[in-house]
Write a protein that holds these residues in place. Structure first.
Motif, PDB file in Angstrom:
ATOM      1  N   ARG A 299     -74.558 -56.681  19.354  1.00  0.00           N
ATOM      2  CA  ARG A 299     -76.017 -56.253  19.993  1.00  0.00           C
ATOM      3  C   ARG A 299     -77.133 -56.592  19.221  1.00  0.00           C
ATOM      4  NH1 ARG A 299     -72.553 -51.450  21.225  1.00  0.00           N
ATOM      5  NH2 ARG A 299     -73.429 -50.472  19.208  1.00  0.00           N
ATOM      6  N   GLU A 300     -77.147 -56.483  17.884  1.00  0.00           N
ATOM      7  CA  GLU A 300     -78.061 -56.894  16.914  1.00  0.00           C
ATOM      8  C   GLU A 300     -78.325 -58.525  17.264  1.00  0.00           C
ATOM      9  OE1 GLU A 300     -79.889 -56.310  12.601  1.00  0.00           O
ATOM     10  OE2 GLU A 300     -78.060 -55.518  13.059  1.00  0.00           O
ATOM     11  N   LYS A 301     -77.205 -59.293  17.257  1.00  0.00           N
ATOM     12  CA  LYS A 301     -77.452 -60.769  17.683  1.00  0.00           C
ATOM     13  C   LYS A 301     -78.004 -60.760  18.932  1.00  0.00           C
ATOM     14  CE  LYS A 301     -73.246 -61.860  15.103  1.00  0.00           C
ATOM     15  NZ  LYS A 301     -71.820 -62.822  15.282  1.00  0.00           N
ATOM     16  N   SER A 302     -77.623 -59.890  19.894  1.00  0.00           N
ATOM     17  CA  SER A 302     -78.100 -60.298  21.286  1.00  0.00           C
ATOM     18  C   SER A 302     -79.765 -59.897  21.227  1.00  0.00           C
ATOM     19  CB  SER A 302     -77.549 -59.252  22.415  1.00  0.00           C
ATOM     20  OG  SER A 302     -76.120 -59.750  22.360  1.00  0.00           O
ATOM     21  N   LEU A 303     -80.124 -58.749  20.635  1.00  0.00           N
ATOM     22  CA  LEU A 303     -81.456 -58.556  20.184  1.00  0.00           C
ATOM     23  C   LEU A 303     -82.247 -59.750  19.629  1.00  0.00           C
ATOM     24  CD1 LEU A 303     -83.707 -56.384  20.761  1.00  0.00           C
ATOM     25  CD2 LEU A 303     -82.999 -55.544  18.307  1.00  0.00           C
ATOM     26  N   ILE A 304     -81.618 -60.407  18.623  1.00  0.00           N
ATOM     27  CA  ILE A 304     -82.328 -61.352  18.207  1.00  0.00           C
ATOM     28  C   ILE A 304     -82.595 -62.597  18.805  1.00  0.00           C
ATOM     29  CG2 ILE A 304     -82.216 -63.202  16.246  1.00  0.00           C
ATOM     30  CD1 ILE A 304     -80.837 -60.763  14.434  1.00  0.00           C
ATOM     31  N   ILE A 305     -81.437 -62.885  19.664  1.00  0.00           N
ATOM     32  CA  ILE A 305     -81.517 -63.894  20.970  1.00  0.00           C
ATOM     33  C   ILE A 305     -82.769 -63.680  21.753  1.00  0.00           C
ATOM     34  CG2 ILE A 305     -80.366 -65.143  22.704  1.00  0.00           C
ATOM     35  CD1 ILE A 305     -77.810 -64.606  20.963  1.00  0.00           C
ATOM     36  N   TRP A 306     -82.728 -62.644  22.353  1.00  0.00           N
ATOM     37  CA  TRP A 306     -83.590 -62.262  23.487  1.00  0.00           C
ATOM     38  C   TRP A 306     -84.987 -61.929  22.916  1.00  0.00           C
ATOM     39  CZ3 TRP A 306     -82.824 -62.906  28.186  1.00  0.00           C
ATOM     40  CH2 TRP A 306     -81.349 -62.812  28.685  1.00  0.00           C
ATOM     41  N   THR A 307     -84.954 -61.577  21.478  1.00  0.00           N
ATOM     42  CA  THR A 307     -86.437 -61.483  20.909  1.00  0.00           C
ATOM     43  C   THR A 307     -86.907 -62.892  20.755  1.00  0.00           C
ATOM     44  OG1 THR A 307     -86.134 -59.450  19.892  1.00  0.00           O
ATOM     45  CG2 THR A 307     -87.874 -60.772  18.933  1.00  0.00           C
ATOM     46  N   SER A 308     -86.074 -63.904  20.050  1.00  0.00           N
ATOM     47  CA  SER A 308     -86.584 -65.110  19.889  1.00  0.00           C
ATOM     48  C   SER A 308     -86.802 -65.935  21.381  1.00  0.00           C
ATOM     49  CB  SER A 308     -85.373 -65.684  19.252  1.00  0.00           C
ATOM     50  OG  SER A 308     -85.017 -65.260  17.971  1.00  0.00           O
ATOM     51  N   PHE A 309     -86.125 -65.593  22.338  1.00  0.00           N
ATOM     52  CA  PHE A 309     -86.362 -66.316  23.487  1.00  0.00           C
ATOM     53  C   PHE A 309     -87.708 -65.553  24.043  1.00  0.00           C
ATOM     54  CE2 PHE A 309     -86.004 -66.141  28.281  1.00  0.00           C
ATOM     55  CZ  PHE A 309     -85.888 -67.498  28.443  1.00  0.00           C
ATOM     56  N   GLY A 310     -88.067 -64.461  23.925  1.00  0.00           N
ATOM     57  CA  GLY A 310     -89.386 -63.933  24.462  1.00  0.00           C
ATOM     58  C   GLY A 310     -90.378 -64.662  23.489  1.00  0.00           C
ATOM     59  N   ILE A 311     -90.299 -64.598  22.324  1.00  0.00           N
ATOM     60  CA  ILE A 311     -91.452 -65.217  21.459  1.00  0.00           C
ATOM     61  C   ILE A 311     -91.494 -66.687  21.831  1.00  0.00           C
ATOM     62  CG2 ILE A 311     -92.021 -66.111  19.064  1.00  0.00           C
ATOM     63  CD1 ILE A 311     -90.688 -63.521  18.169  1.00  0.00           C
ATOM     64  N   LEU A 312     -90.305 -67.463  22.271  1.00  0.00           N
ATOM     65  CA  LEU A 312     -90.273 -68.854  22.587  1.00  0.00           C
ATOM     66  C   LEU A 312     -91.266 -68.990  23.953  1.00  0.00           C
ATOM     67  CD1 LEU A 312     -89.521 -71.863  22.721  1.00  0.00           C
ATOM     68  CD2 LEU A 312     -87.296 -71.021  23.606  1.00  0.00           C
ATOM     69  N   VAL A 313     -90.745 -68.238  24.723  1.00  0.00           N
ATOM     70  CA  VAL A 313     -91.623 -68.164  26.205  1.00  0.00           C
ATOM     71  C   VAL A 313     -92.776 -67.771  26.266  1.00  0.00           C
ATOM     72  CG1 VAL A 313     -91.564 -67.196  28.401  1.00  0.00           C
ATOM     73  CG2 VAL A 313     -89.332 -67.561  27.563  1.00  0.00           C
ATOM     74  N   ALA A 314     -93.439 -66.795  25.188  1.00  0.00           N
ATOM     75  CA  ALA A 314     -94.692 -66.205  25.117  1.00  0.00           C
ATOM     76  C   ALA A 314     -95.278 -67.530  24.602  1.00  0.00           C
ATOM     77  CB  ALA A 314     -94.887 -65.328  24.281  1.00  0.00           C
ATOM     78  N   GLY A 315     -94.815 -68.124  23.521  1.00  0.00           N
ATOM     79  CA  GLY A 315     -95.423 -69.321  22.929  1.00  0.00           C
ATOM     80  C   GLY A 315     -95.446 -70.599  23.841  1.00  0.00           C
ATOM     81  N   LEU A 316     -94.586 -70.730  24.730  1.00  0.00           N
ATOM     82  CA  LEU A 316     -94.908 -71.914  25.806  1.00  0.00           C
ATOM     83  C   LEU A 316     -95.780 -71.446  26.839  1.00  0.00           C
ATOM     84  CD1 LEU A 316     -91.043 -72.982  26.277  1.00  0.00           C
ATOM     85  CD2 LEU A 316     -92.823 -74.228  25.056  1.00  0.00           C
ATOM     86  N   LEU A 317     -95.892 -70.370  27.086  1.00  0.00           N
ATOM     87  CA  LEU A 317     -96.880 -69.897  28.074  1.00  0.00           C
ATOM     88  C   LEU A 317     -98.199 -70.178  27.477  1.00  0.00           C
ATOM     89  CD1 LEU A 317     -95.197 -66.569  29.621  1.00  0.00           C
ATOM     90  CD2 LEU A 317     -95.590 -68.945  30.779  1.00  0.00           C
ATOM     91  N   LEU A 318     -98.470 -69.456  26.072  1.00  0.00           N
ATOM     92  CA  LEU A 318     -99.822 -69.859  25.655  1.00  0.00           C
ATOM     93  C   LEU A 318    -100.080 -71.396  25.426  1.00  0.00           C
ATOM     94  CD1 LEU A 318    -102.333 -68.565  24.356  1.00  0.00           C
ATOM     95  CD2 LEU A 318    -100.935 -68.640  22.016  1.00  0.00           C
ATOM     96  N   THR A 319     -99.011 -71.985  25.101  1.00  0.00           N
ATOM     97  CA  THR A 319     -99.568 -73.451  25.080  1.00  0.00           C
ATOM     98  C   THR A 319     -99.918 -74.152  26.568  1.00  0.00           C
ATOM     99  OG1 THR A 319     -97.866 -73.591  23.318  1.00  0.00           O
ATOM    100  CG2 THR A 319     -98.393 -75.719  24.312  1.00  0.00           C
ATOM    101  N   ALA A 320     -99.048 -73.548  27.597  1.00  0.00           N
ATOM    102  CA  ALA A 320     -99.322 -73.976  28.726  1.00  0.00           C
ATOM    103  C   ALA A 320    -100.776 -73.493  29.556  1.00  0.00           C
ATOM    104  CB  ALA A 320     -98.123 -73.444  29.954  1.00  0.00           C
TER     105      ALA A 320
END
Length: 454
Positions: A173-194
């Protein structure tokens, strides 16, 4: 030179977004990989630490064969957050004590693992084993002294094993949390860049490009199209205002036309289910509601009744004053019936001067009372038309809906037969069909089998 298939706007977006997306994806993948390795290593270290502590602590219990001591030790071990089960084996591989649900290991497996994790453990489980070595416990018992002496002769002979199983689901579950958090940060960064890239593209795009996009949307079928009026020149500003005015006019005309179509569709649907003269549900709705009432009586035991109402002396009104008078009489009778029945009942006009009334949730005695009160109301109604006064009546045939008959057509036939009998024996009365055995409320009459008058 052949023009590029990508517009200037899209090329600017591509230049800004592609490097950022690749870099962010690589960094995120690296972070996820290292985080997963760290979590797995931490879990292994935690398991090794537990068995390293349990092995010397269990030495006395293994030597003395004290299962109670071992059991309390294992209970303390399984009280830890990630420990799901623990066990202690003797030097022959026999199970001495266990706590929790675990897979008992064979002696060969125990001997093959010096200390560390067992491969091919159960799903969501990390199994760790550590050998129990004699540690020179000082006791006075002669037997234990001899046993220790034998152990000393053999060096560091293994006297047992400690087996601990850790639940890997919290780590997962901690791995999943890290994955989703990283994915959220990635998406947020890409949205900001967009967002930044879009602003940059818009800052260099020309007003003509906005007009072209607006025309393209309209050509694709979009109606609510509006472009920002940001042109600095007078000519392009006039073009933008003219385009927006034209788009609004087209959209408004489309909404008006769609509203008229919706109104016409609703009217047609209403007319398909209602009598145009009285506004009552028509025969199609009546048959549907009768089927529903019969099904409810069969499944839920609901009682009800079907009444056929045929107006008496209606033809006299038509012949004397014309169809306009007959139509007016039908509308008034329909309104009178609606005011006399209950909210859950259904009154329909099924043709000419015939009405059908479905009484839902109604006992036989209540149905008779309602039908007779309705007959009296119609009989006492005075109709006046251009100086002519008329008094009509109602012949009512009733058939009960009590679950004994599952075919709606049979109930229709029974109610129609009862209505015919009411007409035959003198009109302006309620006839029930069939006659209940032993009924004393009124005598049986000649006519259809089992018909009863009220």
């Amino acid at each position: 030179m052949k023009p590029s298939p990508l517009s200037l706007h899209n090329r600017l977006l591509l230049v800004a977004l592609l490097p950022a997306a690749l870099l962010a994806t690589l960094v995120t993948a690296l972070v996820l990989y290292r985080s997963a390795q760290t979590l797995d290593r931490t879990l292994h270290q935690h398991g090794n630490a537990i068995v390293s502590f349990l092995a010397p602590a269990a030495e006395y219990g293994v030597i003395a064969g004290n299962r109670a001591t071992l059991q309390s030790l294992l209970q303390a071990a399984t009280a830890q957050r990630e420990v799901s089960a623990a066990a202690v084996y003797d030097d022959r591989g026999a199970l001495l004590a266990s706590n929790g649900r675990l897979r008992v290991l064979e002696p060969e497996v125990l001997r093959s693992v010096k200390d560390g994790a067992i491969p091919h453990a159960a799903p969501d489980t990390l199994a760790v084993i550590a050998p129990i070595k004699p540690g020179g416990i000082a006791v006075d018992d002669e037997f234990l002294d001899g046993w220790q002496a034998g152990a000393t002769e053999h060096g560091t002979r293994t006297i047992g094993w400690v087996h601990v199983e850790l639940d890997t689901r919290p780590s997962s579950r901690e791995k999943s949390l890290i994955i989703w958090t990283s994915f959220g940060i990635l998406v947020a960064g890409l949205l900001l860049t967009a967002v930044i890239a879009v602003r940059l593209a818009r800052s260099v795009s020309q007003p003509v490009a906005r007009l072209v996009r607006g025309v393209g949307k309209m050509a694709g079928g979009a109606l609510d199209v509006a472009i920002p009026e940001e042109a600095t020149s007078h000519e392009l500003s006039a073009l933008e205002r003219g385009f927006n005015t034209m788009a609004r006019a087209i959209s408004e005309n489309h909404r008006t036309l769609q509203s008229r179509i919706d109104d016409a569709t609703a009217l047609l649907a209403y007319q398909a289910q209602h009598d145009p003269l009285t506004g009552l549900p028509n025969r199609r709705v009546f048959e549907q509601k009768l089927d529903e009432c019969v099904v409810a009586s069969r499944r839920a035991g609901d009682q009800g009744a079907l009444c056929f109402i045929d107006l008496d002396r209606f033809k006299i009104v038509n012949d004397t004053c014309g169809h306009a008078a007959g139509d007016d009489l039908l509308m008034r009778i329909a309104l009178l019936i609606q005011q006399r029945v209950r909210e859950q009942d259904i009154i329909c006009r099924i043709g000419g001067d015939e009405f059908a009334l479905i009484l839902r949730g109604c006992s036989p005695s209540d149905a008779i009372n309602i039908a007779d009160e309705l007959r009296e109301s119609i009989c006492s109604f005075d109709f006046e038309w251009l100086g002519h006064n008329f008094s009509v009546g109602a012949s009512i045939g009733m058939a009960h809906i009590d679950g004994t008959c599952t075919d709606p057509s049979e109930i229709l036939i029974a109610a129609d037969a009862a209505c015919y009998e009411a007409k035959r024996i003198g009109r302006n009365r309620v006839v029930r069909y069939p006659l209940e055995a032993g009924s004393q409320d009124s005598p049986a009459l000649e006519g259809p089998d089992n018909a009863q008058t009220v």
